[in-house]
Scaffold this active site. Structure first.
Site, PDB file in Angstrom:
ATOM      1  N   CYS A 146     -60.661 -88.501 -27.184  1.00 12.75           N
ATOM      2  CA  CYS A 146     -59.913 -87.274 -27.491  1.00 12.75           C
ATOM      3  C   CYS A 146     -60.401 -86.668 -28.814  1.00 12.75           C
ATOM      4  O   CYS A 146     -61.543 -86.240 -28.888  1.00 12.75           O
ATOM      5  CB  CYS A 146     -58.411 -87.542 -27.468  1.00 12.75           C
ATOM      6  SG  CYS A 146     -57.446 -86.021 -27.368  1.00 12.75           S
ATOM      7  N   HIS A 155     -57.595 -89.327 -21.980  1.00 12.26           N
ATOM      8  CA  HIS A 155     -57.098 -90.583 -22.544  1.00 12.26           C
ATOM      9  C   HIS A 155     -57.231 -91.689 -21.510  1.00 12.26           C
ATOM     10  O   HIS A 155     -56.372 -91.821 -20.636  1.00 12.26           O
ATOM     11  CB  HIS A 155     -55.628 -90.427 -22.946  1.00 12.26           C
ATOM     12  CG  HIS A 155     -55.461 -89.606 -24.179  1.00 12.26           C
ATOM     13  ND1 HIS A 155     -55.491 -90.156 -25.438  1.00 12.26           N
ATOM     14  CD2 HIS A 155     -55.312 -88.275 -24.347  1.00 12.26           C
ATOM     15  CE1 HIS A 155     -55.353 -89.193 -26.340  1.00 12.26           C
ATOM     16  NE2 HIS A 155     -55.242 -88.045 -25.701  1.00 12.26           N
ATOM     17  N   GLU A 159     -56.618 -94.708 -21.739  1.00 11.55           N
ATOM     18  CA  GLU A 159     -55.496 -95.652 -21.839  1.00 11.55           C
ATOM     19  C   GLU A 159     -54.249 -95.142 -21.129  1.00 11.55           C
ATOM     20  O   GLU A 159     -53.285 -95.872 -20.959  1.00 11.55           O
ATOM     21  CB  GLU A 159     -55.217 -95.981 -23.312  1.00 11.55           C
ATOM     22  CG  GLU A 159     -54.544 -94.884 -24.141  1.00 11.55           C
ATOM     23  CD  GLU A 159     -55.487 -93.809 -24.678  1.00 11.55           C
ATOM     24  OE1 GLU A 159     -56.625 -93.680 -24.170  1.00 11.55           O
ATOM     25  OE2 GLU A 159     -55.066 -93.084 -25.595  1.00 11.55           O
TER      26      GLU A 159
END
Lengths: 196, 251
Positions: free
Chosen positions: A76, A178, A180
């Site tokens: 990001c 992202h 994650e």
């Protein structure tokens, strides 16, 4: 083992949680010598790119980061940091990959931030995107994007405009989404990075 | 294309989910982490936890819950309820929440929106608005619809976006609990008016209601609680149906 550059730009709880779920060992990098303990480096980042850059400069780690030859992944804002320049605060970035970070124009991309799940098209078959489906969805949250570049864009996304979802130059990688927070596809990508 | 999002909403009290949950294979229906995990496996795009915990002390329980969710869930989630200061929001952010939603605290002190957006970015700040249609227009309500404010809904949302709200969660109190469908007219009006994402809430009763809300109002996301919790609508089937209706969806 993965080292996470700890420069105070936003919360990294979700990132470390994802690495733990995947059984990927990690530690924090606070000084130049810390880089020696890790063979993969992640530069995280949320929030304002200009502010993030300033914080990174304040750590004194910038020359070391630029000299790294180990695989480095910017996530990001961490991805935006490895570009030349960001329109967010008109800030100079690390100048590792010669592309620019621009703001979404609200006339082209109606809603800003670009928030939610969008499809990523892999442009260059690099190992970072191994085993990831064509047009797989990843989770994005950002108001600034990295321009599409035929040389350095390895994966792209469309949001009114075609932009870089993933970039690469030598050992430096960046993803705008992202991983994650991107379900299974994101987990595969993190594993791929750990095994590059 | 950016996918439309399906968001189950979980009510949490003292770190436990309330309201009946009708899932097979669920060991502990009161465990928000297990429920969240189930929903993420079913294809939910995002989760909203509404913390209805009364006291300040018990918010520590909420923080622990947020951490457990963040450890185990690989999709984004929002925490709402009782956030009135920067430090509340910061604690949730550090515990792994992707967004926070604020409601009455922002009505009481609109500057809170600016402060949160400046501190954590607009993407972190969801403004929840409970609205009711009155003869003189649409008005913001508080406390689950019990308190009428003088804030005109459209005006308030416009102001909130200018102040830094990055997303609007709009609940129609006229529709909430009726299962008669979303308020697609008001949602379309709001969605056309602002340039940040809109989450539709209140009134979901059938899969057709989700098709309607996306087709008629073009909102970015649709949220529901009981129809998901009681298994009346199954997320994988709902998403397939939306896809069959040419709605952009992540399968």
């Amino acid at each position: 083992m993965i080292g996470i550059v700890n420069y105070g730009a936003g919360n990294i709880f979700s990132l470390t949680a994802a690495l733990e779920r995947l059984d990927l060992k990690y530690g924090m990098i606070n000084s130049e010598t810390d880089f020696d303990f890790y063979d993969r480096i992640i530069i995280p980042g949320v929030g304002h790119a200009g502010t993030a850059m300033k914080k990174l400069v304040d750590t004194g780690l910038v020359p070391k980061i630029k000299s790294l030859t180990k695989p480095v992944l910017g996530i990001c804002v961490g991805m935006q940091l490895i570009t030349d320049f960001s329109e967010e605060g008109n800030s100079k970035m690390l100048e590792i990959i010669p592309v620019k970070t621009l703001r979404f124009n609200e006339e082209v991309s109606k809603k800003v931030p670009h928030m939610g799940w969008n499809q990523v098209e892999v442009q260059k078959n690099i190992p970072l995107f191994n085993d990831i489906d064509t047009s797989a969805y990843f989770y994005f949250v950002h108001s600034y994007f990295i321009e599409f570049n035929s040389k350095f864009t390895v994966a792209f996304c469309n949001y009114g405009i075609k932009f870089s979802a993933g970039i690469q130059r030598d050992n430096f990688y960046g993803v705008q989404f992202h991983p994650e927070k991107s379900g299974e596809a994101g987990e595969i990508l993190l594993k791929n990075f750990a095994h590059l | 294309m950016l996918a439309k999002r399906i968001i189950p909403c979980l009510d949490v009290k003292d770190g436990r989910t309330v309201k009946g949950i009708n899932f097979v294979d669920l060991r502990d229906a009161g465990d928000p982490v297990e429920l969240a995990w189930q929903y993420s496996r079913q294809g939910a795009d995002e989760l909203v936890f509404l913390d209805i915990t009364a006291t300040h002390e018990k918010r520590k329980t909420t923080i622990e819950m947020v951490k457990s969710v963040a450890r185990q869930i690989n999709i984004p989630f929002t925490i709402g309820g009782g956030i009135s200061e920067l430090k509340d929001a910061e604690a949730l952010l550090n515990a792994g929440a992707d967004k926070i939603s604020i409601n009455s605290a922002a009505v009481r002190r609109p500057e809170l929106i600016n402060e949160l957006a400046n501190a954590f970015g607009v993407q972190f700040v969801v403004l929840a608005v409970d609205t009711k249609h009155l003869s003189s227009g649409d008005f913001v309500h508080l406390n689950g619809g019990r308190i009428t404010t003088e804030l005109q809904t459209q005006q308030w949302i416009k102001e909130a976006v200018e102040r830094g709200a990055g997303e609007i969660l709009l609940t129609s109190m006229d529709k909430d609990g009726t299962k008669a469908g979303f308020d697609t007219i008001l949602l379309k009006e709001i969605n056309d008016m602002i340039s940040v994402p809109v989450i539709a809430s209140g009134g979901a009763g059938s899969a057709q209601d989700f098709i309607d809300v996306f087709q008629k109002s073009d909102v970015d996301a649709a949220l529901a609680a009981s129809v998901f919790h009681y298994g009346e609508i199954l997320i994988p089937e709902l998403k397939q149906l939306l896809k069959n209706n040419q709605i952009e969806i992540r399968l």
